[in-house]
Design an enzyme around this catalytic site. Structure first.
Site, PDB file in Angstrom:
ATOM      1  N   ALA A  33      30.242  79.375 116.813  1.00  0.00           N
ATOM      2  CA  ALA A  33      29.054  79.324 117.666  1.00  0.00           C
ATOM      3  C   ALA A  33      28.114  78.201 117.233  1.00  0.00           C
ATOM      4  CB  ALA A  33      28.341  80.662 117.616  1.00  0.00           C
ATOM      5  N   LYS A  34      28.135  77.879 115.940  1.00  0.00           N
ATOM      6  CA  LYS A  34      27.198  76.886 115.415  1.00  0.00           C
ATOM      7  C   LYS A  34      27.844  75.498 115.345  1.00  0.00           C
ATOM      8  CE  LYS A  34      23.980  79.879 113.921  1.00  0.00           C
ATOM      9  NZ  LYS A  34      24.182  80.786 115.035  1.00  0.00           N
ATOM     10  N   SER A  35      29.083  75.414 115.747  1.00  0.00           N
ATOM     11  CA  SER A  35      29.816  74.190 115.496  1.00  0.00           C
ATOM     12  C   SER A  35      29.799  73.266 116.702  1.00  0.00           C
ATOM     13  CB  SER A  35      31.253  74.563 115.161  1.00  0.00           C
ATOM     14  OG  SER A  35      32.103  73.483 115.405  1.00  0.00           O
TER      15      SER A  35
END
Ligand code: GLU
Length: 289
Positions: A261-263
């Site tokens: 999700a943060k990538s």
């Protein structure tokens, strides 16, 4: 003979962006477990944040899940259509003095918080500023229309729960047959927000209410929500709700080990589809047969 309870699973995305492989993994885990165990698979749209969960993102989410081959009963529960129900429960908690209005801004909390005291997600624990407001001070601010959230008074809730168990069952195995009992430490979260300033509920409040409403027996979700289960157990206990079995699955990470999700590399499923990837490729890549 008691009737055996049919397992009920759910996938509950928050469509504030396009779904990626991490979502596909969680959705497929739920749908496959439901199939293996002769259960039902439900979809719930967690769109309480109506500014970020735009209608086109909700539609894209439904399209992507259908493309993956998932099927679910209609109508789908959309949390944005249930604000009145969440509001009623928040009012009940207010009457029972289990929540209190919090007028603090983010920066006031950051300034007042003890930096060393962090909740299980790593955020500063709320220092309790508004818990100690006098009823008069509280009323003045309410009358003046100062925006406020409602926070759970964790100590009051735990006192009311007394020696009732807040453990949960974490299940694993092909048919989720192996059970480990997990002890909770909900006090580590402090007074969490149950009703946000800008919206009549919060993730924690709606998720426990809707799992109960939909008769969910098995909550299968990522390990990023493992610690939050302690809060959910407190709410289930004070609201007299049934307790599902939980399975927190590993998160899909990118090649550098970052949470998808943060990538920056996390590509939406729809882009993969446009590149000619088919659902079987996704299943194979995620380790499903
Ligand atoms: N809506 C939450 C999310 O997308 C998941 C809720 C849950 O599975 O409990 O992160």
């Amino acid at each position: 003979m008691p009737k055996l309870m049919q397992p009920v699973f759910r996938f509950a995305p928050s469509p504030n962006g396009y779904l990626h492989l991490g979502h596909a993994y969680s959705a497929l885990m739920n749908a496959d477990a439901a199939r293996r165990m002769g259960g039902r698979f439900l979809l719930r749209i967690e769109d309480i944040d109506t500014t970020r969960c735009k209608p086109e993102l909700v539609q894209a989410c439904l399209d992507d899940l259908a493309w993956l081959g998932l099927e679910w009963p209609e109508p789908v529960l959309r949390q944005s259509e249930h604000f009145a129900r969440y509001r009623a429960v928040a009012s009940e908690l207010e009457r029972r003095n289990l929540v209190y209005p919090c007028f603090c801004t983010r920066s006031e909390i950051a300034q007042a918080a003890d930096g060393a005291l962090r909740d299980p997600d790593g955020a500063p624990v709320y220092p309790g500023t508004c818990r100690s407001l006098s009823p008069e001070e509280r009323q003045v601010r309410l009358d003046a229309g100062v925006p406020h959230a409602l926070r759970l008074d964790m100590a009051a809730a735990l006192a009311e729960i007394g020696d009732r168990s807040l453990d949960w069952h974490e299940a694993s195995g092909e048919r989720l047959e192996t059970i480990t009992t997990i002890r909770t430490r909900p006090e580590k979260w402090g007074d969490v927000v149950l009703v946000r300033k800008e919206c009549p509920t919060s993730y924690h409040l709606s998720v426990v209410l809707d799992d109960a409403l939909q008769g969910v027996t098995h909550v299968v979700r990522g390990t990023d929500l493992y610690a939050a289960t302690a809060i959910h157990r407190v709410l289930q206990s004070v609201l007299g709700l049934p307790v599902p079995v939980y399975h927190h699955h590993a998160l899909i990470r990118d090649d550098d080990g970052r949470k998808l999700a943060k990538s920056a590399a996390s590509k939406p499923l729809r882009d993969l589809r446009a590149e000619g990837i088919i659902p079987q490729d996704i299943r194979r890549q995620l380790g499903f047969a």
